[in-house]
Write an enzyme that holds these catalytic residues in place. Structure first.
Site: not given
Ligand code: NAP
Length: 348
Positions: A15, A148, A175, A178-179, A201, A234, A241, A326-327
Protein backbone atom coordinates in the site's frame (compact mmCIF):
# COMPACT_ATOMS: atom_id res chain seq x y z
CA UNK A 1 -2.80 26.91 -2.84
CA UNK A 2 0.39 26.20 -0.86
CA UNK A 3 1.09 22.46 -1.02
CA UNK A 4 0.62 20.54 2.24
CA UNK A 5 3.60 18.47 3.36
CA UNK A 6 2.78 14.77 3.58
CA UNK A 7 4.55 11.59 4.73
CA UNK A 8 3.94 7.93 3.94
CA UNK A 9 4.27 5.56 6.92
CA UNK A 10 5.14 2.00 5.88
CA UNK A 11 6.30 3.37 2.53
CA UNK A 12 8.09 0.22 1.33
CA UNK A 13 5.02 -2.06 1.48
CA UNK A 14 2.27 -2.88 -1.03
CA UNK A 15 0.00 0.00 0.00
CA UNK A 16 2.94 2.34 0.71
CA UNK A 17 4.08 1.99 -2.90
CA UNK A 18 0.59 2.88 -4.12
CA UNK A 19 0.66 6.00 -1.97
CA UNK A 20 3.96 7.03 -3.51
CA UNK A 21 2.69 6.57 -7.05
CA UNK A 22 -0.57 8.47 -6.31
CA UNK A 23 1.26 11.33 -4.60
CA UNK A 24 3.77 11.85 -7.45
CA UNK A 25 2.92 15.24 -8.94
CA UNK A 26 -0.11 15.68 -6.68
CA UNK A 27 -1.39 19.27 -7.04
CA UNK A 28 -2.08 19.79 -3.31
CA UNK A 29 0.33 17.47 -1.49
CA UNK A 30 4.14 17.38 -1.42
CA UNK A 31 5.75 14.11 -0.32
CA UNK A 32 8.53 15.00 2.12
CA UNK A 33 9.05 11.94 4.33
CA UNK A 34 8.93 8.14 4.19
CA UNK A 35 9.09 5.70 7.08
CA UNK A 36 9.63 1.97 7.46
CA UNK A 37 10.57 -0.67 10.02
CA UNK A 38 14.04 -1.33 11.44
CA UNK A 39 14.65 -3.40 8.30
CA UNK A 40 14.81 -0.35 6.06
CA UNK A 41 15.37 2.68 8.33
CA UNK A 42 18.53 4.58 7.34
CA UNK A 43 18.57 3.19 3.80
CA UNK A 44 17.90 5.07 0.58
CA UNK A 45 14.25 4.32 -0.39
CA UNK A 46 15.32 2.94 -3.78
CA UNK A 47 17.58 0.40 -2.03
CA UNK A 48 15.11 -0.53 0.73
CA UNK A 49 12.04 -1.11 -1.46
CA UNK A 50 11.18 -4.14 -3.57
CA UNK A 51 9.21 -2.00 -6.07
CA UNK A 52 6.25 -3.89 -7.55
CA UNK A 53 4.47 -1.31 -9.70
CA UNK A 54 4.88 -1.10 -13.48
CA UNK A 55 6.22 2.50 -13.64
CA UNK A 56 9.58 3.24 -11.98
CA UNK A 57 9.86 4.78 -8.51
CA UNK A 58 8.94 8.45 -9.10
CA UNK A 59 11.85 10.81 -9.65
CA UNK A 60 13.33 12.15 -6.44
CA UNK A 61 11.68 9.52 -4.23
CA UNK A 62 14.33 6.80 -4.75
CA UNK A 63 16.96 9.01 -3.09
CA UNK A 64 14.84 9.90 -0.05
CA UNK A 65 15.96 8.31 3.24
CA UNK A 66 13.68 5.87 5.06
CA UNK A 67 13.02 7.40 8.49
CA UNK A 68 11.94 5.78 11.75
CA UNK A 69 8.18 6.07 12.38
CA UNK A 70 8.72 7.20 15.99
CA UNK A 71 11.14 10.03 15.15
CA UNK A 72 10.42 13.61 14.05
CA UNK A 73 8.36 13.80 10.83
CA UNK A 74 8.17 17.20 9.15
CA UNK A 75 4.73 16.63 7.61
CA UNK A 76 1.29 17.79 8.67
CA UNK A 77 -0.48 14.82 6.99
CA UNK A 78 0.69 11.21 7.46
CA UNK A 79 -0.68 8.54 5.14
CA UNK A 80 -0.39 5.26 7.02
CA UNK A 81 0.22 1.90 5.36
CA UNK A 82 1.40 0.34 8.60
CA UNK A 83 0.50 -3.19 9.65
CA UNK A 84 -1.80 -3.58 12.67
CA UNK A 85 0.72 -3.73 15.51
CA UNK A 86 2.85 -0.88 14.16
CA UNK A 87 -0.30 1.20 13.60
CA UNK A 88 -1.35 0.56 17.21
CA UNK A 89 2.08 1.66 18.38
CA UNK A 90 2.52 4.79 16.27
CA UNK A 91 -0.72 6.33 14.93
CA UNK A 92 -2.16 7.69 18.19
CA UNK A 93 1.26 9.03 19.18
CA UNK A 94 1.50 10.89 15.87
CA UNK A 95 -2.04 12.33 16.25
CA UNK A 96 -1.11 13.47 19.75
CA UNK A 97 1.94 15.26 18.30
CA UNK A 98 -0.32 17.17 15.88
CA UNK A 99 -0.20 15.06 12.71
CA UNK A 100 -3.36 14.22 10.75
CA UNK A 101 -3.12 10.47 10.18
CA UNK A 102 -5.11 8.87 7.33
CA UNK A 103 -4.87 5.16 8.01
CA UNK A 104 -5.45 1.90 6.18
CA UNK A 105 -4.88 -0.23 9.26
CA UNK A 106 -7.85 -1.84 11.00
CA UNK A 107 -6.84 -0.95 14.56
CA UNK A 108 -8.83 2.30 14.94
CA UNK A 109 -11.58 1.72 12.33
CA UNK A 110 -14.30 0.83 14.80
CA UNK A 111 -13.36 3.39 17.50
CA UNK A 112 -16.40 5.55 18.27
CA UNK A 113 -14.46 8.79 17.82
CA UNK A 114 -12.69 7.80 14.57
CA UNK A 115 -14.49 8.52 11.31
CA UNK A 116 -14.49 5.49 9.00
CA UNK A 117 -14.66 7.79 6.04
CA UNK A 118 -15.70 6.91 2.50
CA UNK A 119 -15.52 10.26 0.78
CA UNK A 120 -18.63 9.96 -1.43
CA UNK A 121 -20.77 8.37 1.26
CA UNK A 122 -20.47 9.62 4.82
CA UNK A 123 -18.87 13.05 5.09
CA UNK A 124 -21.06 13.94 8.17
CA UNK A 125 -19.10 11.28 10.12
CA UNK A 126 -16.10 13.67 10.25
CA UNK A 127 -17.95 15.32 13.14
CA UNK A 128 -16.43 12.46 15.19
CA UNK A 129 -13.15 14.40 14.97
CA UNK A 130 -14.55 17.05 17.33
CA UNK A 131 -15.17 14.31 19.91
CA UNK A 132 -11.77 12.77 19.18
CA UNK A 133 -9.92 16.06 19.81
CA UNK A 134 -12.03 16.89 22.88
CA UNK A 135 -11.82 13.48 24.57
CA UNK A 136 -8.28 12.48 23.62
CA UNK A 137 -6.80 15.98 23.80
CA UNK A 138 -5.03 15.58 20.44
CA UNK A 139 -4.07 18.51 18.24
CA UNK A 140 -3.87 16.12 15.29
CA UNK A 141 -6.33 13.40 14.30
CA UNK A 142 -6.90 9.87 13.00
CA UNK A 143 -9.22 9.27 10.04
CA UNK A 144 -9.59 5.65 8.90
CA UNK A 145 -10.70 4.12 5.66
CA UNK A 146 -12.40 0.76 5.42
CA UNK A 147 -10.80 -2.45 4.27
CA UNK A 148 -10.39 -3.10 0.57
CA UNK A 149 -13.50 -5.30 0.31
CA UNK A 150 -15.83 -3.08 2.34
CA UNK A 151 -14.90 0.11 0.44
CA UNK A 152 -16.04 -1.24 -2.94
CA UNK A 153 -19.10 -2.89 -1.43
CA UNK A 154 -20.12 0.36 0.26
CA UNK A 155 -19.72 2.39 -2.92
CA UNK A 156 -22.28 0.15 -4.60
CA UNK A 157 -24.57 -0.21 -1.57
CA UNK A 158 -24.68 3.50 -0.61
CA UNK A 159 -26.97 4.76 -3.39
CA UNK A 160 -29.23 1.72 -3.03
CA UNK A 161 -29.50 2.08 0.73
CA UNK A 162 -30.16 5.80 0.38
CA UNK A 163 -32.62 5.42 -2.48
CA UNK A 164 -34.57 2.32 -1.47
CA UNK A 165 -33.28 0.88 1.83
CA UNK A 166 -31.46 -2.45 2.02
CA UNK A 167 -33.26 -5.11 4.07
CA UNK A 168 -30.64 -7.88 3.78
CA UNK A 169 -27.56 -8.77 1.77
CA UNK A 170 -25.55 -11.84 0.80
CA UNK A 171 -22.01 -11.17 -0.46
CA UNK A 172 -19.36 -13.59 -1.77
CA UNK A 173 -15.88 -12.26 -2.51
CA UNK A 174 -13.04 -13.41 -4.76
CA UNK A 175 -10.09 -11.43 -3.42
CA UNK A 176 -6.75 -10.74 -5.07
CA UNK A 177 -3.40 -11.96 -3.79
CA UNK A 178 -2.03 -8.42 -3.30
CA UNK A 179 -4.63 -7.99 -0.55
CA UNK A 180 -2.51 -10.35 1.56
CA UNK A 181 0.53 -7.98 1.39
CA UNK A 182 3.86 -8.95 -0.21
CA UNK A 183 4.85 -11.78 -0.64
CA UNK A 184 1.31 -12.81 0.25
CA UNK A 185 -0.05 -16.32 -0.03
CA UNK A 186 2.69 -18.94 -0.75
CA UNK A 187 2.55 -19.89 -4.45
CA UNK A 188 1.84 -23.57 -3.71
CA UNK A 189 -1.22 -22.56 -1.64
CA UNK A 190 -2.44 -20.05 -4.22
CA UNK A 191 -1.84 -21.56 -7.68
CA UNK A 192 -4.58 -23.83 -9.05
CA UNK A 193 -6.61 -23.06 -5.96
CA UNK A 194 -9.28 -21.06 -4.14
CA UNK A 195 -8.72 -20.52 -0.40
CA UNK A 196 -12.12 -20.15 1.29
CA UNK A 197 -10.83 -18.32 4.36
CA UNK A 198 -9.32 -14.88 5.05
CA UNK A 199 -8.90 -14.48 8.80
CA UNK A 200 -11.22 -11.88 10.32
CA UNK A 201 -12.30 -10.52 6.93
CA UNK A 202 -15.98 -11.54 6.97
CA UNK A 203 -16.60 -9.96 10.38
CA UNK A 204 -14.72 -6.80 9.32
CA UNK A 205 -16.76 -6.39 6.12
CA UNK A 206 -20.08 -6.63 8.00
CA UNK A 207 -19.07 -4.27 10.81
CA UNK A 208 -17.35 -1.71 8.57
CA UNK A 209 -20.04 -1.65 5.89
CA UNK A 210 -22.69 -1.00 8.54
CA UNK A 211 -20.60 1.75 10.17
CA UNK A 212 -19.93 3.52 6.84
CA UNK A 213 -23.62 3.34 5.86
CA UNK A 214 -24.73 4.42 9.34
CA UNK A 215 -25.85 7.88 10.41
CA UNK A 216 -24.20 10.46 12.66
CA UNK A 217 -26.68 11.23 15.46
CA UNK A 218 -24.81 14.23 16.88
CA UNK A 219 -22.50 12.28 19.17
CA UNK A 220 -21.90 8.86 17.56
CA UNK A 221 -22.45 6.80 14.43
CA UNK A 222 -25.59 4.66 14.55
CA UNK A 223 -24.78 1.59 12.38
CA UNK A 224 -27.07 0.91 9.43
CA UNK A 225 -28.00 -2.49 10.92
CA UNK A 226 -28.25 -4.30 7.59
CA UNK A 227 -28.16 -8.10 8.12
CA UNK A 228 -25.33 -9.37 5.90
CA UNK A 229 -24.04 -12.85 5.16
CA UNK A 230 -20.48 -12.59 3.80
CA UNK A 231 -18.19 -15.31 2.38
CA UNK A 232 -14.57 -14.28 1.66
CA UNK A 233 -12.29 -16.25 -0.67
CA UNK A 234 -8.72 -15.74 -1.90
CA UNK A 235 -8.27 -16.41 -5.62
CA UNK A 236 -5.29 -16.38 -8.01
CA UNK A 237 -5.74 -12.80 -9.23
CA UNK A 238 -2.93 -10.29 -8.76
CA UNK A 239 -4.98 -7.10 -8.15
CA UNK A 240 -8.73 -6.43 -7.97
CA UNK A 241 -11.39 -7.83 -5.67
CA UNK A 242 -14.57 -9.27 -7.24
CA UNK A 243 -17.75 -9.52 -5.16
CA UNK A 244 -21.11 -11.07 -6.01
CA UNK A 245 -23.94 -9.31 -4.17
CA UNK A 246 -27.59 -10.32 -3.69
CA UNK A 247 -29.94 -7.87 -1.98
CA UNK A 248 -33.47 -7.38 -0.80
CA UNK A 249 -34.41 -3.74 -1.41
CA UNK A 250 -37.47 -2.09 0.09
CA UNK A 251 -40.25 -1.70 -2.46
CA UNK A 252 -38.68 -4.33 -4.75
CA UNK A 253 -37.49 -1.84 -7.42
CA UNK A 254 -37.08 -3.07 -11.00
CA UNK A 255 -33.61 -3.88 -12.34
CA UNK A 256 -33.62 -0.70 -14.46
CA UNK A 257 -34.33 1.43 -11.37
CA UNK A 258 -31.43 -0.20 -9.55
CA UNK A 259 -29.09 0.47 -12.49
CA UNK A 260 -30.30 4.07 -12.75
CA UNK A 261 -29.67 4.64 -9.04
CA UNK A 262 -26.11 3.29 -9.29
CA UNK A 263 -25.41 5.32 -12.44
CA UNK A 264 -26.72 8.56 -10.92
CA UNK A 265 -24.63 8.25 -7.75
CA UNK A 266 -22.27 11.19 -7.09
CA UNK A 267 -20.80 12.51 -3.84
CA UNK A 268 -18.89 15.51 -2.43
CA UNK A 269 -15.63 14.54 -4.20
CA UNK A 270 -17.39 14.80 -7.58
CA UNK A 271 -19.19 18.04 -6.65
CA UNK A 272 -15.92 19.59 -5.47
CA UNK A 273 -13.87 18.19 -8.38
CA UNK A 274 -11.22 16.77 -6.02
CA UNK A 275 -7.97 15.82 -7.80
CA UNK A 276 -8.20 12.06 -7.09
CA UNK A 277 -11.99 11.76 -7.44
CA UNK A 278 -13.29 9.43 -10.14
CA UNK A 279 -15.80 11.10 -12.49
CA UNK A 280 -18.32 8.44 -11.42
CA UNK A 281 -17.75 6.41 -8.24
CA UNK A 282 -19.78 3.51 -9.67
CA UNK A 283 -19.56 2.49 -13.32
CA UNK A 284 -22.39 0.23 -14.50
CA UNK A 285 -21.64 -2.03 -17.46
CA UNK A 286 -24.25 -3.84 -19.56
CA UNK A 287 -22.08 -6.54 -21.19
CA UNK A 288 -22.98 -10.01 -19.87
CA UNK A 289 -19.36 -10.90 -19.01
CA UNK A 290 -18.13 -7.79 -17.14
CA UNK A 291 -16.62 -6.77 -14.78
CA UNK A 292 -13.38 -8.76 -14.95
CA UNK A 293 -10.20 -8.00 -12.96
CA UNK A 294 -7.85 -7.67 -15.95
CA UNK A 295 -10.28 -5.40 -17.86
CA UNK A 296 -11.93 -3.32 -15.13
CA UNK A 297 -9.69 -2.95 -12.06
CA UNK A 298 -8.04 0.20 -13.45
CA UNK A 299 -11.36 1.92 -14.28
CA UNK A 300 -10.96 5.67 -13.73
CA UNK A 301 -7.35 5.16 -12.58
CA UNK A 302 -8.42 2.43 -10.16
CA UNK A 303 -10.69 4.82 -8.20
CA UNK A 304 -14.10 3.58 -9.42
CA UNK A 305 -16.08 0.47 -8.59
CA UNK A 306 -17.43 -1.36 -11.63
CA UNK A 307 -20.82 -3.08 -11.35
CA UNK A 308 -22.18 -5.50 -13.93
CA UNK A 309 -24.70 -8.29 -14.42
CA UNK A 310 -27.45 -6.40 -12.56
CA UNK A 311 -30.39 -8.77 -12.70
CA UNK A 312 -33.32 -10.19 -10.81
CA UNK A 313 -32.62 -12.65 -8.01
CA UNK A 314 -35.40 -15.16 -7.36
CA UNK A 315 -34.46 -15.50 -3.69
CA UNK A 316 -33.53 -11.98 -2.49
CA UNK A 317 -34.78 -9.67 -5.26
CA UNK A 318 -31.77 -8.26 -7.13
CA UNK A 319 -28.17 -9.32 -7.68
CA UNK A 320 -25.03 -8.05 -9.37
CA UNK A 321 -21.24 -8.43 -9.56
CA UNK A 322 -18.86 -5.66 -8.50
CA UNK A 323 -15.13 -5.23 -8.90
CA UNK A 324 -12.61 -2.72 -7.60
CA UNK A 325 -8.87 -2.21 -7.26
CA UNK A 326 -7.88 -3.27 -3.76
CA UNK A 327 -4.69 -1.24 -3.31
CA UNK A 328 -5.89 1.92 -5.14
CA UNK A 329 -9.55 2.71 -4.26
CA UNK A 330 -9.49 -0.09 -1.68
CA UNK A 331 -6.56 1.43 0.22
CA UNK A 332 -4.14 4.26 -0.73
CA UNK A 333 -6.49 6.06 -3.14
CA UNK A 334 -9.29 6.09 -0.56
CA UNK A 335 -6.97 7.75 1.99
CA UNK A 336 -5.72 10.36 -0.47
CA UNK A 337 -9.30 11.21 -1.48
CA UNK A 338 -10.32 11.45 2.20
CA UNK A 339 -7.44 13.86 2.85
CA UNK A 340 -8.37 15.96 -0.20
CA UNK A 341 -11.98 16.15 1.07
CA UNK A 342 -10.96 17.25 4.55
CA UNK A 343 -8.59 19.88 3.14
CA UNK A 344 -11.26 21.17 0.72
CA UNK A 345 -13.85 21.30 3.52
CA UNK A 346 -11.33 23.03 5.83
CA UNK A 347 -11.57 20.26 8.45
CA UNK A 348 -7.77 20.04 8.70
P1 NAP B 1 3.07 -4.67 3.76
O1 NAP B 1 3.28 -4.84 2.30
O2 NAP B 1 3.47 -5.78 4.67
O3 NAP B 1 3.87 -3.34 4.20
C1 NAP B 1 4.04 -2.99 5.53
C2 NAP B 1 4.86 -1.71 5.66
O4 NAP B 1 4.95 -1.34 7.04
C3 NAP B 1 6.30 -1.83 5.16
O5 NAP B 1 6.68 -0.58 4.63
C4 NAP B 1 7.09 -2.10 6.44
O6 NAP B 1 8.41 -1.59 6.38
C5 NAP B 1 6.34 -1.28 7.44
N1 NAP B 1 6.46 -1.79 8.81
C6 NAP B 1 6.32 -3.08 9.24
N2 NAP B 1 6.52 -3.15 10.58
C7 NAP B 1 6.77 -1.89 10.99
C8 NAP B 1 7.07 -1.32 12.26
N3 NAP B 1 7.10 -2.05 13.38
N4 NAP B 1 7.29 0.02 12.33
C9 NAP B 1 7.24 0.78 11.21
N5 NAP B 1 6.98 0.29 9.98
C10 NAP B 1 6.72 -1.02 9.88
O7 NAP B 1 1.54 -4.35 4.08
P2 NAP B 1 0.41 -3.71 3.08
O8 NAP B 1 -0.25 -4.76 2.29
O9 NAP B 1 1.01 -2.54 2.38
O10 NAP B 1 -0.68 -3.24 4.15
C11 NAP B 1 -0.49 -2.08 4.95
C12 NAP B 1 -1.73 -1.81 5.77
O11 NAP B 1 -2.82 -1.56 4.89
C13 NAP B 1 -2.16 -2.99 6.66
O12 NAP B 1 -2.68 -2.48 7.86
C14 NAP B 1 -3.23 -3.67 5.82
O13 NAP B 1 -4.14 -4.40 6.61
C15 NAP B 1 -3.89 -2.48 5.15
N6 NAP B 1 -4.55 -2.73 3.87
C16 NAP B 1 -3.92 -3.45 2.88
C17 NAP B 1 -4.59 -3.64 1.66
C18 NAP B 1 -3.98 -4.43 0.54
O14 NAP B 1 -4.70 -4.63 -0.47
N7 NAP B 1 -2.73 -4.89 0.61
C19 NAP B 1 -5.83 -3.07 1.45
C20 NAP B 1 -6.43 -2.31 2.47
C21 NAP B 1 -5.76 -2.15 3.66
P3 NAP B 1 9.73 -2.48 6.03
O15 NAP B 1 9.63 -2.84 4.58
O16 NAP B 1 10.83 -1.55 6.35
O17 NAP B 1 9.67 -3.69 6.93
Amino acid sequence: MKKRKVAVLGATGTVGQRFISLLAGHPWFELVALTGSGRSVGQRYGDAVHWLLPADVPEGVADMPVLPTDGPIDAEICFSALPTEAAAEHEAALAKRGHHVFTNASVHRMDGDVPLLLAEVNFPHVRALERQRRERGWSGSIVANGNCTAIHLDLALAPLHRGFGIERAVVTTMQALSGASYPGVPSLDALDNVVPYIGGEEEKVVAEANKVLGTWDGSAVVPAGIPMSVHCNRVTVRDGHTETVSLTLRGAPAVDEVKASLRAFRGRPQELGLPTAPARPVIVRDEPDRPQPVLDRDADKGMATTVGRVREDVVLGVKFVLLGHNTIRGAAGASVLNAELLVAERCI
